[in-house]
Scaffold this active site. Sequence first.
Site, PDB file in Angstrom:
ATOM      1  N   LYS A 126       8.418  -6.343  14.862  1.00 56.73           N
ATOM      2  CA  LYS A 126       8.646  -4.921  14.321  1.00 56.73           C
ATOM      3  C   LYS A 126       9.553  -4.189  15.316  1.00 56.73           C
ATOM      4  CE  LYS A 126       7.075  -2.892  11.208  1.00 56.73           C
ATOM      5  NZ  LYS A 126       7.697  -2.904   9.834  1.00 56.73           N
ATOM      6  N   ALA A 159       7.365  -5.162   4.486  1.00 60.33           N
ATOM      7  CA  ALA A 159       7.120  -5.772   5.651  1.00 60.33           C
ATOM      8  C   ALA A 159       6.293  -7.006   5.547  1.00 60.33           C
ATOM      9  CB  ALA A 159       6.726  -4.908   6.820  1.00 60.33           C
ATOM     10  N   GLN A 202       0.871  -1.357  -0.108  1.00 60.12           N
ATOM     11  CA  GLN A 202      -0.031   0.049   0.113  1.00 60.12           C
ATOM     12  C   GLN A 202       0.917   1.134   0.127  1.00 60.12           C
ATOM     13  OE1 GLN A 202      -3.804  -0.372   2.104  1.00 60.12           O
ATOM     14  NE2 GLN A 202      -2.440  -1.431   3.619  1.00 60.12           N
ATOM     15  N   LEU A 203       1.606   1.273   0.796  1.00 64.64           N
ATOM     16  CA  LEU A 203       2.587   2.438   1.006  1.00 64.64           C
ATOM     17  C   LEU A 203       3.560   2.521  -0.266  1.00 64.64           C
ATOM     18  CD1 LEU A 203       3.662   4.998   2.801  1.00 64.64           C
ATOM     19  CD2 LEU A 203       5.171   3.255   4.058  1.00 64.64           C
ATOM     20  N   THR A 256       3.105  -8.195   6.753  1.00 62.18           N
ATOM     21  CA  THR A 256       2.020  -7.674   7.704  1.00 62.18           C
ATOM     22  C   THR A 256       0.731  -8.487   7.972  1.00 62.18           C
ATOM     23  OG1 THR A 256       1.411  -6.855   5.491  1.00 62.18           O
ATOM     24  CG2 THR A 256       2.841  -5.124   6.661  1.00 62.18           C
ATOM     25  N   ASP A 306      14.424  -9.822  -2.030  1.00 61.85           N
ATOM     26  CA  ASP A 306      13.693 -10.674  -1.072  1.00 61.85           C
ATOM     27  C   ASP A 306      14.036 -10.505   0.079  1.00 61.85           C
ATOM     28  OD1 ASP A 306      12.519 -12.868   0.383  1.00 61.85           O
ATOM     29  OD2 ASP A 306      13.118 -14.369  -0.856  1.00 61.85           O
ATOM     30  N   TYR A 324       3.709 -10.193  15.439  1.00 63.38           N
ATOM     31  CA  TYR A 324       3.992  -8.925  14.455  1.00 63.38           C
ATOM     32  C   TYR A 324       4.575  -8.076  15.312  1.00 63.38           C
ATOM     33  CZ  TYR A 324       2.735  -5.039  11.547  1.00 63.38           C
ATOM     34  OH  TYR A 324       3.180  -3.910  10.808  1.00 63.38           O
TER      35      TYR A 324
END
Length: 282
Positions: A130, A61, A11-12, A63, A37, A126
Amino acid sequence: MKILITGRYGQLGSELHDLQANYPQYQIVFVDREEMDLSNADQIIEVLDKEQPNVIVSAGAYTAVDKAESDQQLCDAINHLAVKTIGDWAAKNKVKVVHISTDYVFDGNSETPLKETDTPDPINVYGLTKLKGEEALQTSGAVYVIIRTAWVYSTYGANFVKTMMRLMNEREELGVVADQIGTPTYARDLAQAIMDVISAQNFVQGIYHYSNEGKISWYDFAVAIKEINGYTTKMNAIASDAFPTPAKRPNFSLLDKTKIKDTYSVQVPNWRTSLEEMIAKI
């Protein structure tokens, strides 16, 4: 200046790709898993050695929050070890890194907007991966900006807004969680904030928070999607324990944006304004 951006088709990454026309002064290279990768450290180094960027935007990332609970090794490889590899390379080559992180590094028990100085305490795999990525970048010696964000949606990819629009077209009644509080982030706005950081006269290292302005629940978000689109679906507010998921979600994810606004003069639109803009684009 050459910028390398990971996560091209996320999306980003997609929103950053759309913005590149506004920045002809920069050479911008986009990579996704086909070119680089993130679970393969050797390939990351190979691509960075070849491209020799001045700035790396770490937007790629793992996600899939629920899947991460059972896919811990891959999630850690992408969200933690890849960031360590990027940070180590950036430190060695004197390159800046803008890394995107998440509100999920917090436990969700706060009652006031989360500041960058608040202590992280992830409640799912997750969020933990992060956080480990953030820490690896901070200790790498690279010059970095970490931007934590929340509830990201876009005209691209799969996200809450698109899912709600599909379900509202299909169903007469919907239940949406009303006891998780935060603010959505239109990925287009976040992409602009990233470019503001990169273009700033001074690159001020540190952690920053960014989401749109306001304070809502997922239920409020869904009701707004319904109103803007003119759907007639009956909306029911439900508790999160009525909708169990493999990964626990933080109940409170409201981010304090003061630091990024003061340091980088970033404009932060209201969540409703941005939602209307995104829906109009679809």
